[in-house]
Design a protein around this motif. Structure first.
Motif, PDB file in Angstrom:
ATOM      1  N   LYS A  22       9.304   0.240   6.025  1.00 36.11           N
ATOM      2  CA  LYS A  22      10.256   0.824   5.938  1.00 36.11           C
ATOM      3  C   LYS A  22      11.767  -0.391   5.654  1.00 36.11           C
ATOM      4  CE  LYS A  22      11.801   5.060   6.779  1.00 36.11           C
ATOM      5  NZ  LYS A  22      11.917   6.125   6.734  1.00 36.11           N
ATOM      6  N   PRO A  23      11.865  -0.693   6.913  1.00 28.29           N
ATOM      7  CA  PRO A  23      13.240  -0.888   7.398  1.00 28.29           C
ATOM      8  C   PRO A  23      12.897  -2.301   6.428  1.00 28.29           C
ATOM      9  CG  PRO A  23      12.073  -0.920   9.524  1.00 28.29           C
ATOM     10  CD  PRO A  23      11.100   0.123   8.358  1.00 28.29           C
ATOM     11  N   LEU A  24      12.614  -3.281   6.185  1.00 29.74           N
ATOM     12  CA  LEU A  24      12.620  -4.728   5.851  1.00 29.74           C
ATOM     13  C   LEU A  24      12.627  -4.161   3.819  1.00 29.74           C
ATOM     14  CD1 LEU A  24       9.770  -6.333   7.480  1.00 29.74           C
ATOM     15  CD2 LEU A  24      11.658  -6.413   7.759  1.00 29.74           C
ATOM     16  N   VAL A  25      11.588  -3.237   3.018  1.00 29.41           N
ATOM     17  CA  VAL A  25      12.105  -2.792   1.676  1.00 29.41           C
ATOM     18  C   VAL A  25      13.522  -3.477   1.202  1.00 29.41           C
ATOM     19  CG1 VAL A  25      13.370  -0.378   1.606  1.00 29.41           C
ATOM     20  CG2 VAL A  25      11.497  -0.986  -0.016  1.00 29.41           C
ATOM     21  N   ASP A  26      13.206  -3.650  -0.239  1.00 26.39           N
ATOM     22  CA  ASP A  26      14.372  -4.305  -0.456  1.00 26.39           C
ATOM     23  C   ASP A  26      15.173  -3.874  -1.217  1.00 26.39           C
ATOM     24  OD1 ASP A  26      15.303  -5.724  -2.959  1.00 26.39           O
ATOM     25  OD2 ASP A  26      15.224  -7.641  -1.794  1.00 26.39           O
ATOM     26  N   PRO A 106      20.811   3.903   3.607  1.00 27.58           N
ATOM     27  CA  PRO A 106      21.353   2.527   3.100  1.00 27.58           C
ATOM     28  C   PRO A 106      22.497   2.514   2.705  1.00 27.58           C
ATOM     29  CG  PRO A 106      19.359   2.537   2.070  1.00 27.58           C
ATOM     30  CD  PRO A 106      19.434   3.669   3.425  1.00 27.58           C
ATOM     31  N   ALA A 107      23.041   3.815   2.007  1.00 24.95           N
ATOM     32  CA  ALA A 107      24.312   4.659   1.276  1.00 24.95           C
ATOM     33  C   ALA A 107      24.710   5.179   2.337  1.00 24.95           C
ATOM     34  CB  ALA A 107      23.580   5.326   0.541  1.00 24.95           C
ATOM     35  N   LEU A 108      25.003   5.338   3.982  1.00 30.59           N
ATOM     36  CA  LEU A 108      25.179   5.270   5.299  1.00 30.59           C
ATOM     37  C   LEU A 108      27.219   5.064   4.731  1.00 30.59           C
ATOM     38  CD1 LEU A 108      26.089   6.908   8.459  1.00 30.59           C
ATOM     39  CD2 LEU A 108      25.668   4.324   8.718  1.00 30.59           C
ATOM     40  N   ASP A 109      28.046   6.175   4.493  1.00 32.75           N
ATOM     41  CA  ASP A 109      29.151   6.075   4.935  1.00 32.75           C
ATOM     42  C   ASP A 109      29.934   6.037   6.210  1.00 32.75           C
ATOM     43  OD1 ASP A 109      32.075   6.772   4.447  1.00 32.75           O
ATOM     44  OD2 ASP A 109      32.224   7.422   2.208  1.00 32.75           O
ATOM     45  N   PRO A 110      30.761   5.266   6.108  1.00 33.00           N
ATOM     46  CA  PRO A 110      31.059   5.129   7.626  1.00 33.00           C
ATOM     47  C   PRO A 110      31.929   5.884   8.539  1.00 33.00           C
ATOM     48  CG  PRO A 110      31.445   2.907   6.139  1.00 33.00           C
ATOM     49  CD  PRO A 110      30.848   4.196   5.424  1.00 33.00           C
ATOM     50  N   SER A 111      32.791   6.315   6.851  1.00 27.33           N
ATOM     51  CA  SER A 111      33.855   7.482   7.898  1.00 27.33           C
ATOM     52  C   SER A 111      33.406   8.504   8.647  1.00 27.33           C
ATOM     53  CB  SER A 111      34.567   8.086   6.740  1.00 27.33           C
ATOM     54  OG  SER A 111      35.282   7.250   5.129  1.00 27.33           O
ATOM     55  N   MET A 112      31.278   8.336   8.028  1.00 26.48           N
ATOM     56  CA  MET A 112      31.011   9.630   9.124  1.00 26.48           C
ATOM     57  C   MET A 112      31.068   9.057   9.993  1.00 26.48           C
ATOM     58  SD  MET A 112      28.067  10.042   6.420  1.00 26.48           S
ATOM     59  CE  MET A 112      26.790  11.503   7.123  1.00 26.48           C
ATOM     60  N   LEU A 113      30.510   7.936  10.747  1.00 27.51           N
ATOM     61  CA  LEU A 113      30.638   7.638  11.996  1.00 27.51           C
ATOM     62  C   LEU A 113      31.909   7.511  12.792  1.00 27.51           C
ATOM     63  CD1 LEU A 113      29.076   4.186  11.306  1.00 27.51           C
ATOM     64  CD2 LEU A 113      28.394   6.189  12.187  1.00 27.51           C
ATOM     65  N   ARG A 233      10.738   8.279   1.606  1.00 22.45           N
ATOM     66  CA  ARG A 233       8.980   7.879   1.106  1.00 22.45           C
ATOM     67  C   ARG A 233       9.618   6.456  -0.659  1.00 22.45           C
ATOM     68  NH1 ARG A 233       9.136  12.865   1.422  1.00 22.45           N
ATOM     69  NH2 ARG A 233       7.395  14.065   2.494  1.00 22.45           N
ATOM     70  N   PRO A 234       8.155   5.897  -0.427  1.00 19.25           N
ATOM     71  CA  PRO A 234       8.676   4.700  -1.193  1.00 19.25           C
ATOM     72  C   PRO A 234       9.343   5.053  -2.669  1.00 19.25           C
ATOM     73  CG  PRO A 234       6.495   4.510  -0.412  1.00 19.25           C
ATOM     74  CD  PRO A 234       6.799   6.129  -0.270  1.00 19.25           C
ATOM     75  N   GLU A 235       8.994   6.493  -2.893  1.00 24.19           N
ATOM     76  CA  GLU A 235       9.711   6.835  -4.338  1.00 24.19           C
ATOM     77  C   GLU A 235      11.059   7.110  -4.412  1.00 24.19           C
ATOM     78  OE1 GLU A 235       7.019  10.287  -3.046  1.00 24.19           O
ATOM     79  OE2 GLU A 235       6.951   8.722  -2.851  1.00 24.19           O
ATOM     80  N   ASP A 236      11.546   6.722  -3.425  1.00 23.20           N
ATOM     81  CA  ASP A 236      13.593   7.784  -2.797  1.00 23.20           C
ATOM     82  C   ASP A 236      13.652   6.255  -2.596  1.00 23.20           C
ATOM     83  OD1 ASP A 236      12.655  10.050  -1.701  1.00 23.20           O
ATOM     84  OD2 ASP A 236      12.472   9.750   0.139  1.00 23.20           O
ATOM     85  N   VAL A 237      13.115   4.819  -2.677  1.00 17.28           N
ATOM     86  CA  VAL A 237      13.970   3.783  -2.879  1.00 17.28           C
ATOM     87  C   VAL A 237      14.867   3.542  -4.545  1.00 17.28           C
ATOM     88  CG1 VAL A 237      13.562   1.503  -3.302  1.00 17.28           C
ATOM     89  CG2 VAL A 237      12.835   2.695  -1.954  1.00 17.28           C
ATOM     90  N   GLU A 238      14.440   4.466  -5.467  1.00 15.78           N
ATOM     91  CA  GLU A 238      14.756   3.608  -6.872  1.00 15.78           C
ATOM     92  C   GLU A 238      16.299   4.833  -6.960  1.00 15.78           C
ATOM     93  OE1 GLU A 238      13.456   4.689 -11.207  1.00 15.78           O
ATOM     94  OE2 GLU A 238      12.053   4.871 -10.027  1.00 15.78           O
ATOM     95  N   GLN A 239      16.100   6.299  -6.421  1.00 15.43           N
ATOM     96  CA  GLN A 239      17.236   7.128  -5.852  1.00 15.43           C
ATOM     97  C   GLN A 239      18.292   6.419  -4.739  1.00 15.43           C
ATOM     98  OE1 GLN A 239      16.582  10.740  -5.030  1.00 15.43           O
ATOM     99  NE2 GLN A 239      18.381  11.264  -4.821  1.00 15.43           N
ATOM    100  N   ILE A 240      18.039   5.686  -4.126  1.00 16.93           N
ATOM    101  CA  ILE A 240      18.800   4.928  -2.792  1.00 16.93           C
ATOM    102  C   ILE A 240      20.143   3.722  -4.128  1.00 16.93           C
ATOM    103  CG2 ILE A 240      18.003   3.526  -1.599  1.00 16.93           C
ATOM    104  CD1 ILE A 240      20.334   6.124  -0.438  1.00 16.93           C
ATOM    105  N   ILE A 241      18.862   3.186  -4.739  1.00 21.26           N
ATOM    106  CA  ILE A 241      19.081   1.624  -5.436  1.00 21.26           C
ATOM    107  C   ILE A 241      20.036   2.721  -6.385  1.00 21.26           C
ATOM    108  CG2 ILE A 241      18.967  -0.347  -6.958  1.00 21.26           C
ATOM    109  CD1 ILE A 241      16.455  -0.438  -5.227  1.00 21.26           C
TER     110      ILE A 241
END
Length: 247
Positions: A22-26, A106-113, A233-241
């Motif tokens: 998962k960490p290497l998925v494009d 990968p869509a983490l909002d830096p303000s959360m940190l 899961r792999p199917e989540d990638v399209e949604q995050i893109i």
């Protein structure tokens, strides 16, 4: 008291039951770990951010992209154990604040940190995490971990069940708090935590954070309006893109 020094560590293991590699998925031309890293370094409260991995492929990809990376053991059972080893290798100070940044957001909002580390200006703060309000229907889902907290903001309990239980109709408008699984620890507390054996409630609910509560270690729950979306899961990638393209 002055603010402590804060560091971010992103655990990134190759093996995953639901999504190996998962960490290497494009994600829009870069590995997912890089998208998380670029978000994390945008937080001005973090002095530095590292990747902590157990896999040479991830290590090499990080090096190629100039992402600071630490090689850790393949035997760790949790991200907490992995970031603890990385922090030890980096010889970070016991009073430093270590932020465990989920490597699959990968869509983490830096303000959360920023929100997450703010309570450490108080010397008594040991561990922090985030939560947000959800509705009763979403609270029914056992994959959505709920938290209840004290008037001082300390976690009282985390559960996959719908808590609190509403006994009387007059309380039907009660808020439910969704736990957002990102943590910050004083390094001394993180080391103590990883030495504790799994606790009974942790084993029942399969929630690692209950080990802290059973050991009497307070978790300060910071309320946020931000939402996160993890790639499970792999199917989540399209949604995050799609989400990143909209941003």
């Amino acid at each position: 008291m002055s603010s402590p020094v804060c560091y971010g560590i992103i655990p990134a293991r190759y093996q995953s039951h639901r999504f190996p590699g998962k960490p290497l998925v494009d994600i829009l031309g870069k590995p997912m770990f890089y998208r998380v890293y670029e978000r994390a370094i945008s937080c001005s409260k973090l002095q530095q951010v590292w990747l902590a991995t157990d896999d040479q492929r991830i290590f090499d990809a990080a090096t190629k992209l100039n992402v600071p990376v630490v090689m850790t053991s393949v035997d760790h059972h949790s991200g907490s154990d992995r970031i603890k080893e990385a922090a030890e290798q980096l010889k970070l100070d016991d009073e430093a604040v270590i932020v465990n940044i989920q490597g699959d957001e990968p869509a983490l909002d830096p303000s959360m940190l920023t929100e997450l580390v703010a309570p450490f200006d108080d010397a008594s703060t040991q561990v922090t995490t985030l939560a947000r309000v959800i509705d009763a229907q979403e609270a029914e889902n056992p994959d959505r971990v709920k938290v209840v907290r004290s008037n001082r903001g300390h976690a009282l309990y985390f559960s996959r069940s719908k808590v609190p239980y509403i006994r009387d109709e007059e309380h039907s408008q009660t808020d439910y708090y969704l736990h957002i699984g990102i943590y910050a620890y004083r390094f001394s507390v993180l080391k103590a935590f990883t030495l504790l054996p799994p606790s009974p409630l942790e084993d029942i609910e399969k929630l690692e954070q209950l080990r802290l509560l059973e050991a009497g270690i307070n978790i300060h729950v910071v309320m946020t309006n931000y939402t996160g979306f993890g790639v499970d899961r792999p199917e989540d990638v399209e949604q995050i893109i799609k989400q990143l393209q909209q941003q």
